[in-house]
Design a protein around this motif. Structure first.
Motif, PDB file in Angstrom:
ATOM      1  N   GLY A  15       0.890  -1.334  -0.319  1.00 35.80           N
ATOM      2  CA  GLY A  15      -0.097   0.049  -0.115  1.00 35.80           C
ATOM      3  C   GLY A  15       1.033   1.385  -0.301  1.00 35.80           C
ATOM      4  N   TRP A  16       0.317   2.542   0.307  1.00 32.97           N
ATOM      5  CA  TRP A  16       0.692   3.855  -0.062  1.00 32.97           C
ATOM      6  C   TRP A  16       2.038   3.779   1.788  1.00 32.97           C
ATOM      7  N   VAL A  17       2.727   4.798   1.156  1.00 34.12           N
ATOM      8  CA  VAL A  17       3.767   4.890   2.613  1.00 34.12           C
ATOM      9  C   VAL A  17       4.280   6.228   2.389  1.00 34.12           C
ATOM     10  N   HIS A  18       4.001   7.097   3.154  1.00 36.63           N
ATOM     11  CA  HIS A  18       4.191   9.036   2.588  1.00 36.63           C
ATOM     12  C   HIS A  18       5.913   8.895   3.658  1.00 36.63           C
ATOM     13  N   GLY A  19       7.104   8.931   2.807  1.00 35.18           N
ATOM     14  CA  GLY A  19       8.200   8.640   3.405  1.00 35.18           C
ATOM     15  C   GLY A  19       9.183   8.894   1.992  1.00 35.18           C
ATOM     16  N   GLY A  20      10.073   8.154   2.653  1.00 37.01           N
ATOM     17  CA  GLY A  20      11.541   7.820   1.449  1.00 37.01           C
ATOM     18  C   GLY A  20      12.075   6.626   1.197  1.00 37.01           C
ATOM     19  N   ILE A  21      12.606   7.245  -0.463  1.00 38.79           N
ATOM     20  CA  ILE A  21      12.687   5.854  -0.497  1.00 38.79           C
ATOM     21  C   ILE A  21      14.305   5.366  -0.855  1.00 38.79           C
ATOM     22  N   THR A  22      15.312   4.826  -0.880  1.00 36.36           N
ATOM     23  CA  THR A  22      16.716   4.586  -1.471  1.00 36.36           C
ATOM     24  C   THR A  22      16.896   3.766  -2.158  1.00 36.36           C
ATOM     25  N   PHE A  23      17.856   4.214  -2.638  1.00 35.81           N
ATOM     26  CA  PHE A  23      18.615   3.042  -3.564  1.00 35.81           C
ATOM     27  C   PHE A  23      20.155   3.374  -4.312  1.00 35.81           C
ATOM     28  N   ASP A  24      20.169   2.878  -5.558  1.00 37.37           N
ATOM     29  CA  ASP A  24      21.236   3.212  -6.034  1.00 37.37           C
ATOM     30  C   ASP A  24      21.560   2.235  -7.151  1.00 37.37           C
ATOM     31  N   GLU A  25      21.522   1.112  -7.261  1.00 32.36           N
ATOM     32  CA  GLU A  25      20.992   0.471  -8.632  1.00 32.36           C
ATOM     33  C   GLU A  25      19.183  -0.887  -8.250  1.00 32.36           C
ATOM     34  N   ARG A  26      19.464  -1.002  -6.870  1.00 25.64           N
ATOM     35  CA  ARG A  26      18.665  -1.975  -6.194  1.00 25.64           C
ATOM     36  C   ARG A  26      17.966  -0.662  -5.341  1.00 25.64           C
ATOM     37  N   ILE A  27      16.824  -1.099  -5.066  1.00 26.14           N
ATOM     38  CA  ILE A  27      16.544  -0.499  -3.414  1.00 26.14           C
ATOM     39  C   ILE A  27      16.980  -0.410  -2.444  1.00 26.14           C
ATOM     40  N   ALA A  28      17.486   0.179  -1.952  1.00 25.97           N
ATOM     41  CA  ALA A  28      17.582  -0.451  -0.492  1.00 25.97           C
ATOM     42  C   ALA A  28      16.724  -0.556   0.890  1.00 25.97           C
ATOM     43  N   ALA A  29      15.953   0.449   1.000  1.00 31.45           N
ATOM     44  CA  ALA A  29      14.974   0.583   1.835  1.00 31.45           C
ATOM     45  C   ALA A  29      13.632   1.414   1.155  1.00 31.45           C
ATOM     46  N   VAL A  30      12.707   1.531   1.603  1.00 33.32           N
ATOM     47  CA  VAL A  30      11.385   2.571   1.882  1.00 33.32           C
ATOM     48  C   VAL A  30      11.143   2.659   3.202  1.00 33.32           C
ATOM     49  N   GLN A  31      11.084   3.681   3.688  1.00 35.30           N
ATOM     50  CA  GLN A  31      10.807   4.407   4.920  1.00 35.30           C
ATOM     51  C   GLN A  31       9.401   5.624   5.406  1.00 35.30           C
ATOM     52  N   GLY A  32       8.702   5.221   6.530  1.00 32.39           N
ATOM     53  CA  GLY A  32       7.665   6.064   6.104  1.00 32.39           C
ATOM     54  C   GLY A  32       6.075   5.647   6.566  1.00 32.39           C
ATOM     55  N   ALA A  33       5.280   6.117   6.483  1.00 35.86           N
ATOM     56  CA  ALA A  33       4.338   5.518   7.839  1.00 35.86           C
ATOM     57  C   ALA A  33       3.030   5.210   6.560  1.00 35.86           C
ATOM     58  N   PRO A  34       2.351   4.534   7.344  1.00 32.93           N
ATOM     59  CA  PRO A  34       0.994   4.076   5.913  1.00 32.93           C
ATOM     60  C   PRO A  34       0.226   5.579   5.672  1.00 32.93           C
ATOM     61  N   SER A  35      -0.072   5.553   4.413  1.00 31.36           N
ATOM     62  CA  SER A  35      -0.763   7.434   4.670  1.00 31.36           C
ATOM     63  C   SER A  35      -1.512   7.298   3.518  1.00 31.36           C
ATOM     64  N   ASN A  36      -2.256   8.035   3.177  1.00 33.04           N
ATOM     65  CA  ASN A  36      -3.628   8.246   2.039  1.00 33.04           C
ATOM     66  C   ASN A  36      -3.282   9.232   1.429  1.00 33.04           C
ATOM     67  N   PRO A  37      -2.576   8.628   0.358  1.00 34.57           N
ATOM     68  CA  PRO A  37      -1.804  10.344  -1.169  1.00 34.57           C
ATOM     69  C   PRO A  37      -2.558  11.146  -1.211  1.00 34.57           C
ATOM     70  N   ASP A  38      -3.996  11.185  -0.925  1.00 32.59           N
ATOM     71  CA  ASP A  38      -5.513  12.042  -1.254  1.00 32.59           C
ATOM     72  C   ASP A  38      -4.779  13.182  -0.163  1.00 32.59           C
ATOM     73  N   THR A  39      -4.341  12.885   0.902  1.00 30.06           N
ATOM     74  CA  THR A  39      -3.996  14.341   1.912  1.00 30.06           C
ATOM     75  C   THR A  39      -3.065  14.668   2.148  1.00 30.06           C
ATOM     76  N   ASN A  40      -2.660  15.287   0.743  1.00 24.14           N
ATOM     77  CA  ASN A  40      -1.589  16.026   1.053  1.00 24.14           C
ATOM     78  C   ASN A  40      -1.494  16.312  -0.660  1.00 24.14           C
ATOM     79  N   GLY A  41      -0.290  16.916  -1.102  1.00 25.80           N
ATOM     80  CA  GLY A  41      -0.454  16.870  -2.012  1.00 25.80           C
ATOM     81  C   GLY A  41       0.994  16.773  -3.105  1.00 25.80           C
ATOM     82  N   ASP A  42       1.838  15.933  -2.113  1.00 28.85           N
ATOM     83  CA  ASP A  42       3.267  15.543  -2.666  1.00 28.85           C
ATOM     84  C   ASP A  42       3.443  14.986  -4.206  1.00 28.85           C
TER      85      ASP A  42
END
Length: 371
Positions: A15-42
């Protein structure tokens, strides 16, 4: 690039997470809290798009061979397609060899700002000459030895066949056993032919509804076989090839329906004449047609496909799966089509209007101005 991080509304497998995704060739981590993307303008951060049916773009056609595939991969990358299958046309054998040789080279070496070419979709010549659509009339029956020879030129990830052609039903089983995804397409086959092909190992349908026997309540045809039995099928959602009502029908019936562009050399180009294999096609008012008016591929890109699906009422997460995750799963690619640690960093960043802001392919940011 090492340890890049981008922020926004990230679509993860859970599901949706509001936060950050860290990567080089591959994804290292996805960090953040579950969220509804309709509640912000990001921005939205989605898995990179995956197109399993690409004939051309930027004035180039896959059948040209040479560097055409690289030009095609660059224009589709600009529209969020991070990996694709270069797709052949029905043609004489020597022309198919030229195209596959070039595809094989592109698979081995991805150029700067290019989509990853995963292999080939062999759309012809093993189709029914009575249901050519926009294919030139070089249709013929297949043999396992011939397909194996072609596989040596480029990885054949998907192969379209008409199962009603003599010898093809047993061939479907042999090709599936070799790891190819066999699709039913350009076919006059009946509902029973479709069911038999699925039982023999066919796994999908090529541009559902188009170039196949249609649905009637007493003769359900190949479309009926797909709607009743398929887990996967590809569909062109340019709103020209398939009526929105038929798209909605397929979405309800086929769990992992995924979208392709069937794009041609006319993609990203002005109105005019272009080549599709041996055919001259005409782009006008957003469509691509043969001189007799037959639809001949499209000018669709997968970012527009995503917007079209959302316009039909699909939630963005569902639309995203249908331009990315389902296609990855269809090919058995667990490292693409999802934003999770360990997966390739194939990312698309979209603004709130679903316009592309950035594309990353295996961690490298694409120059969206590179044609």
């Amino acid at each position: 690039m090492s340890g890049a991080t981008i922020q926004g509304n990230i679509l993860t497998p859970t599901g949706w997470v509001h936060g950050g995704i860290t990567f080089d060739e591959r994804i290292a981590a996805v960090q953040g809290a579950p969220s509804n993307p309709d509640t912000n303008g990001d921005d939205y951060i989605l898995p990179g798009f995956i197109d399993l049916h690409v004939h051309g773009g930027a004035g180039k056609d896959v059948m040209e061979g040479g560097d055409a595939v690289h030009t095609i991969a660059r224009i589709h990358a600009r529209h969020g397609t991070t990996s694709l299958l270069a797709t052949t046309m029905t043609a004489p054998q020597d022309e198919i060899d030229v195209a596959l040789t070039a595809i094989g080279k592109a698979v081995r070496q991805r150029g700067k700002n290019e989509s990853r070419v995963l292999g080939a979709h062999l759309e012809g010549p093993y189709i029914n000459s009575g249901k050519l659509g926009a294919q030139p009339n070089f249709a013929r029956a297949a043999t396992l030895a011939e397909v194996q020879r072609l596989e040596a030129l480029a990885p054949l990830k998907v192969i379209t066949v008409a199962p009603e052609i003599a010898g093809h039903l047993s061939l479907v089983r042999e090709l599936a056993a070799e790891g190819m995804r066999v699709q039913i397409g350009h076919t006059l086959g009946s509902y029973d032919d479709g069911v038999a092909a699925l039982e023999h190992g066919a796994s999908g349908f090529t541009h559902l509804f188009n170039a196949m026997s249609g649905l009637h309540h007493r003769e359900p045809g190949m479309v009926g076989a797909a709607l009743a039995h398929a887990e996967y099928a590809e569909l062109i959602p340019d709103l020209l090839h398939v009526h929105p009502g038929a798209i909605r029908t397929a979405l309800r019936a086929i769990p992992r329906l995924y979208c392709v562009t069937d794009s041609t050399a006319a993609t990203g180009m002005p109105d005019g004449e272009y080549m599709l294999g041996r055919h001259t096609v005409h782009k006008c008012m957003g469509g691509v047609r043969l001189p007799d008016g037959t639809l001949a591929g499209s000018t669709l890109t997968l970012d527009q496909a995503l917007r079209n699906l959302v316009g039909l009422g699909l939630p963005l997460a569902d639309a995203s799966a249908r331009v990315s995750t389902h296609a990855a799963d269809y090919l058995g690619l667990q490292e693409r089509g999802r934003l999770a640690a360990g997966a390739y960093a194939d990312l698309v960043v979209l603004d709130r209007d679903l316009t592309i802001k950035a594309v990353y392919i295996e961690g490298e940011r694409c120059d969206l101005n590179d044609a």
